[in-house]
Design a protein around this motif. Structure first.
Motif, PDB file in Angstrom:
ATOM      1  N   LEU A 107      13.438 -56.189  22.776  1.00 30.54           N
ATOM      2  CA  LEU A 107      12.593 -55.289  23.555  1.00 30.54           C
ATOM      3  C   LEU A 107      13.341 -54.718  24.753  1.00 30.54           C
ATOM      4  N   GLU A 108      14.090 -55.554  25.449  1.00 34.82           N
ATOM      5  CA  GLU A 108      14.863 -55.085  26.601  1.00 34.82           C
ATOM      6  C   GLU A 108      15.856 -54.004  26.190  1.00 34.82           C
ATOM      7  N   LYS A 109      16.542 -54.246  25.072  1.00 32.70           N
ATOM      8  CA  LYS A 109      17.551 -53.283  24.640  1.00 32.70           C
ATOM      9  C   LYS A 109      16.901 -51.992  24.148  1.00 32.70           C
ATOM     10  N   ALA A 110      15.747 -52.103  23.495  1.00 34.65           N
ATOM     11  CA  ALA A 110      15.055 -50.900  23.017  1.00 34.65           C
ATOM     12  C   ALA A 110      14.641 -50.015  24.182  1.00 34.65           C
ATOM     13  N   VAL A 111      14.149 -50.633  25.246  1.00 36.66           N
ATOM     14  CA  VAL A 111      13.751 -49.865  26.428  1.00 36.66           C
ATOM     15  C   VAL A 111      14.973 -49.244  27.092  1.00 36.66           C
ATOM     16  N   ALA A 112      16.034 -50.039  27.217  1.00 32.50           N
ATOM     17  CA  ALA A 112      17.236 -49.566  27.910  1.00 32.50           C
ATOM     18  C   ALA A 112      17.926 -48.418  27.175  1.00 32.50           C
ATOM     19  N   THR A 113      17.712 -48.317  25.873  1.00 26.81           N
ATOM     20  CA  THR A 113      18.397 -47.283  25.079  1.00 26.81           C
ATOM     21  C   THR A 113      17.455 -46.211  24.547  1.00 26.81           C
ATOM     22  N   GLU A 114      16.227 -46.140  25.096  1.00 23.65           N
ATOM     23  CA  GLU A 114      15.227 -45.187  24.613  1.00 23.65           C
ATOM     24  C   GLU A 114      15.013 -45.282  23.105  1.00 23.65           C
ATOM     25  N   GLY A 115      15.042 -46.500  22.594  1.00 24.15           N
ATOM     26  CA  GLY A 115      14.774 -46.725  21.178  1.00 24.15           C
ATOM     27  C   GLY A 115      15.980 -46.563  20.272  1.00 24.15           C
ATOM     28  N   GLU A 116      17.135 -46.196  20.863  1.00 27.67           N
ATOM     29  CA  GLU A 116      18.304 -45.965  20.016  1.00 27.67           C
ATOM     30  C   GLU A 116      18.747 -47.245  19.320  1.00 27.67           C
ATOM     31  N   SER A 117      18.607 -48.396  19.980  1.00 27.18           N
ATOM     32  CA  SER A 117      19.004 -49.654  19.349  1.00 27.18           C
ATOM     33  C   SER A 117      18.173 -49.930  18.101  1.00 27.18           C
ATOM     34  N   LEU A 118      16.887 -49.568  18.142  1.00 30.28           N
ATOM     35  CA  LEU A 118      16.031 -49.782  16.976  1.00 30.28           C
ATOM     36  C   LEU A 118      16.399 -48.824  15.848  1.00 30.28           C
ATOM     37  N   VAL A 119      16.761 -47.610  16.205  1.00 28.02           N
ATOM     38  CA  VAL A 119      17.186 -46.649  15.184  1.00 28.02           C
ATOM     39  C   VAL A 119      18.480 -47.125  14.528  1.00 28.02           C
ATOM     40  N   GLN A 120      19.432 -47.582  15.354  1.00 23.86           N
ATOM     41  CA  GLN A 120      20.679 -48.082  14.797  1.00 23.86           C
ATOM     42  C   GLN A 120      20.417 -49.311  13.932  1.00 23.86           C
ATOM     43  N   GLY A 121      19.463 -50.152  14.376  1.00 22.27           N
ATOM     44  CA  GLY A 121      19.106 -51.322  13.574  1.00 22.27           C
ATOM     45  C   GLY A 121      18.520 -50.935  12.238  1.00 22.27           C
ATOM     46  N   LEU A 122      17.689 -49.891  12.234  1.00 18.01           N
ATOM     47  CA  LEU A 122      17.111 -49.424  10.980  1.00 18.01           C
ATOM     48  C   LEU A 122      18.204 -48.851  10.082  1.00 18.01           C
ATOM     49  N   GLU A 123      19.161 -48.149  10.679  1.00 16.73           N
ATOM     50  CA  GLU A 123      20.289 -47.644   9.891  1.00 16.73           C
ATOM     51  C   GLU A 123      21.069 -48.798   9.255  1.00 16.73           C
ATOM     52  N   ASN A 124      21.268 -49.868  10.017  1.00 21.09           N
ATOM     53  CA  ASN A 124      21.949 -51.047   9.470  1.00 21.09           C
ATOM     54  C   ASN A 124      21.155 -51.661   8.326  1.00 21.09           C
ATOM     55  N   LEU A 125      19.833 -51.720   8.499  1.00 25.23           N
ATOM     56  CA  LEU A 125      18.976 -52.283   7.453  1.00 25.23           C
ATOM     57  C   LEU A 125      19.041 -51.449   6.185  1.00 25.23           C
ATOM     58  N   VAL A 126      18.918 -50.134   6.325  1.00 27.91           N
ATOM     59  CA  VAL A 126      18.970 -49.251   5.159  1.00 27.91           C
ATOM     60  C   VAL A 126      20.334 -49.370   4.475  1.00 27.91           C
ATOM     61  N   ARG A 127      21.410 -49.404   5.266  1.00 27.05           N
ATOM     62  CA  ARG A 127      22.755 -49.546   4.704  1.00 27.05           C
ATOM     63  C   ARG A 127      22.869 -50.803   3.854  1.00 27.05           C
ATOM     64  N   ASP A 128      22.358 -51.930   4.351  1.00 27.58           N
ATOM     65  CA  ASP A 128      22.487 -53.186   3.620  1.00 27.58           C
ATOM     66  C   ASP A 128      21.666 -53.175   2.333  1.00 27.58           C
ATOM     67  N   ILE A 129      20.464 -52.606   2.383  1.00 24.19           N
ATOM     68  CA  ILE A 129      19.622 -52.567   1.182  1.00 24.19           C
ATOM     69  C   ILE A 129      20.214 -51.614   0.148  1.00 24.19           C
ATOM     70  N   GLU A 130      20.742 -50.480   0.593  1.00 27.54           N
ATOM     71  CA  GLU A 130      21.380 -49.545  -0.338  1.00 27.54           C
ATOM     72  C   GLU A 130      22.612 -50.184  -0.981  1.00 27.54           C
ATOM     73  N   ALA A 131      23.400 -50.907  -0.181  1.00 26.81           N
ATOM     74  CA  ALA A 131      24.633 -51.508  -0.695  1.00 26.81           C
ATOM     75  C   ALA A 131      24.371 -52.606  -1.710  1.00 26.81           C
ATOM     76  N   ASN A 132      23.178 -53.199  -1.664  1.00 23.60           N
ATOM     77  CA  ASN A 132      22.866 -54.322  -2.547  1.00 23.60           C
ATOM     78  C   ASN A 132      21.767 -53.970  -3.543  1.00 23.60           C
ATOM     79  N   HIS A 133      21.641 -52.665  -3.825  1.00 23.14           N
ATOM     80  CA  HIS A 133      20.749 -52.174  -4.888  1.00 23.14           C
ATOM     81  C   HIS A 133      19.322 -52.678  -4.723  1.00 23.14           C
ATOM     82  N   GLY A 134      18.800 -52.586  -3.509  1.00 26.03           N
ATOM     83  CA  GLY A 134      17.409 -52.926  -3.260  1.00 26.03           C
ATOM     84  C   GLY A 134      17.192 -54.322  -2.724  1.00 26.03           C
ATOM     85  N   ASP A 135      18.177 -55.212  -2.834  1.00 23.88           N
ATOM     86  CA  ASP A 135      18.066 -56.555  -2.264  1.00 23.88           C
ATOM     87  C   ASP A 135      18.570 -56.533  -0.830  1.00 23.88           C
TER      88      ASP A 135
END
Length: 597
Positions: A176-204
């Motif tokens: 929460l602290e980091k999300a506030v400090a970065t105007e939500g950019e940390s959460l967006v980057q986190g979502l990008e990381n999540l999507v990258r991992d799921i795409e790389a492992n064919h849905g897992d």
């Protein structure tokens, strides 16, 4: 990533841009999840029978001893209510502070707000009290045998770890602290990381533990000079270039586990066991295993012995002109080396002069934590998956071992990657950990059914290459290295197997730390010590009580043991010979191949 200065007004333009990125990423996430393989319920959780046993034991306890059950519940209710009253009192006094916190230290709750902020402290204390109450209730269950109790305890702890407040955005102050400090950019980057991992492992979902771009096998890791001098359908045999003018006559052949890749022993020059062995003046061969696909479905334990162990020993003897080798087996390869030694004894073949076992189980009567996955509910599911695919995908093995250290290898990395938006670290060991291998269908089931479940080697009922073998058939001089906190091959179980072996010349070394760090423990750092003893190998606890603790790495201790069993010195040997042309540079081709899906 930019950060916001405390108390500065929000950047609405940036915030809106991040919201738009989230919408786009959400579409990618939906598409990635749609690629997920059809789930196999038998590989996702224990069978219903275990839940039924646990529930039955609890109800039996409630009927036979209701006072005991009520005491447990009332105690928990009282603690939870008292904490609630204390938290309310602190708020009523108008002070933004938490009440007294008697809960134990837990590195998951390192942020100071877990202790000082009334909201986060209340959540933390209630979670830890809930966890303590559940574990106490499970510990007091009667009517379960030891194996079922261990499984109920393990899987209950998995649920508790999953439900930790650190794993959820609304109750994680760091996120929460980091999300506030970065105007939500940390959460967006986190979502990008999540999507990258799921795409790389064919849905897992598999958390990326290390920066995949930071390392190249044969580039900046696995760089000890050597040549592939032999290749068949299962192995590439690497002979390493000497670094001394003289070498010991008897060569060493190392068999790494084929559930991972061999370069764990050759990450960097400063912690490379392979380089260290060569620098001590030994001729060294190392096996690199093929990463199998469905075309290897019928490859079994017999094939691994004949085309792997015996082939490598035969070729190393031919290249060096020696009649014997000193063999080393790591983990599952140590188990299979035991089978090979017993087979050679039956055949009257004296090709192995001595054997060394790294973190090896040969007696599976108590396999430790990993045993919770060895009942039929899981093994039946693995067998069905193997029959369907022709191999056991590395995904399942990696997930199983990760759950043995879930907070370190799943939840902690997931928090950093998905909630804090951090890039994976450039960490060579974690890079290797994520570079797994598949297992042939037949081999996987033979190993799980015949060795793990039936304990066939210790009982003398396992058949390899047409011979029924037992631990008593292992007669060569041997040295076994086990690791004190090993969660995959518990040291006392390793000790039990070595104790039953038929060799008269036995040396047991107990290294501090775990399955990997305890073995990859080079001299000089002195981070971990080791224990040795000349006492009898009877009870493991008694052996350790009488053992001498040594500061620093066990490598030199083993090197001295090996030196005494390696013959005279001779001129250093260049890799290969006229009958064994140099096929390619180390680390070879098998270690980097990507098998067909």
């Amino acid at each position: 990533m930019t950060t916001k200065v405390a108390n500065s007004p929000p950047d609405l333009e940036k915030l809106n841009a991040n919201v738009a990125r989230i919408e786009a990423l959400s579409q990618r996430l939906i598409a990635a999840i749609a690629q997920k393989r059809a789930p196999n319920p038998a590989l996702e959780a224990p069978g219903f029978e275990l839940y039924a046993k646990a529930a039955g034991a609890w109800w039996a306890e409630a009927l036979q001893n209701p006072t005991k059950v009520m005491e447990q519940q009332v105690s928990y209710w009282g603690q939870a209510l008292q904490h609630y009253v204390e938290a309310q009192k602190a708020l009523a006094e108008g002070e933004m502070k938490a009440p007294d916190d008697p809960t134990p230290n837990d590195r998951r709750f390192a942020n100071p707000l877990w202790k000082t902020h009334p909201y986060f402290n209340f959540i933390k204390q209630q979670y830890l009290r809930n966890a303590e109450a559940m574990q106490q209730a499970i510990g007091n269950l009667e009517g379960l045998d030891a194996r079922d109790r261990a499984r109920v305890d393990y899987f209950s702890k998995q649920i508790l770890d999953l439900m930790a407040p650190t794993n959820f955005l609304a109750t994680n102050p760091d996120a929460l602290e980091k999300a506030v400090a970065t105007e939500g950019e940390s959460l967006v980057q986190g979502l990008e990381n999540l999507v990258r991992d799921i795409e790389a492992n064919h849905g897992d979902l598999v958390v990326t533990l290390a920066d995949r771009e930071a390392f190249q096998v044969g580039g900046n890791i696995a760089t000890t000079p050597g040549k592939v001098v032999y290749r068949n359908r299962l192995i590439e045999l690497i002979q390493y270039e000497p670094t001394t003018e003289k070498v010991r006559e008897i060569p060493i052949v190392i068999f790494p586990p084929w559930i991972n890749k061999f370069y764990i022993m050759d990450l960097k020059p400063q912690n490379s066991l392979i380089k260290w062995i060569v620098d001590q003046g030994f001729t060294l061969f190392v096996v690199s295993w093929k990463n199998p696909d469905a075309t290897y479905a019928d490859v079994g334990m017999d094939d691994y012995v004949e085309d792997g162990f015996l082939a490598a020993i035969r070729e190393a003897k031919a290249i060096t002109g020696e009649e014997r080798v000193n063999a080393v087996g790591y983990c599952i390869a140590g188990t299979t080396l035991s089978l090979t030694l017993a087979l050679l004894k039956k055949r009257g073949d004296k090709s192995v002069n001595s054997a060394t076992f790294f973190t090896t189980l040969t007696d599976f009567s108590d396999p430790g934590e990993v045993g919770v996955f060895l009942d039929n509910d899981f093994v039946d599911g693995i067998e069905a998956e193997c029959q369907r695919a022709g191999f056991l995908d590395k995904y399942f093995m990696s997930r199983t071992f990760s759950f043995l250290r879930a907070n370190d290898l799943i939840y902690g990395p997931a928090i950093k990657s998905y909630m804090l938006g951090e890039a994976p670290p450039a960490f060579d060991l974690l890079f290797w950990n994520g570079d797994g291998t598949n297992l042939p269908a037949r081999m996987a089931i033979e190993y799980l059914r015949g060795l793990c479940q039936s304990d066939g080697l210790a009982k003398g009922t396992f058949t390899i290459c047409g011979e029924k073998v037992s631990l008593k058939d292992v007669k060569v001089p041997l040295c076994a290295i086990a690791c004190e906190t090993d969660h995959i091959a518990p040291w006392k179980s390793s000790f039990a197997g070595v104790r039953q072996m038929g060799a008269k010349d036995k040396t047991f070394i107990l290294a501090e730390s775990g399955h990997i760090a305890g073995i990859i423990s080079p001299p000089g750092k002195d981070k971990y010590g080791h224990y040795t003893s000349d006492g009898p190998m009877e009870a493991a606890g008694d052996w350790k009580a009488g053992a001498e603790k040594h500061r620093g790495s066990w490598w030199p201790t083993w090197g001295d043991w090996l030196d005494e069993r390696s013959g005279k010195k001779t001129a250093a040997r260049a890799p290969g010979d006229a009958e064994h042309p140099l096929l390619t540079d180390a680390p070879g081709t098998y270690v980097t191949e990507v098998p067909n899906a």
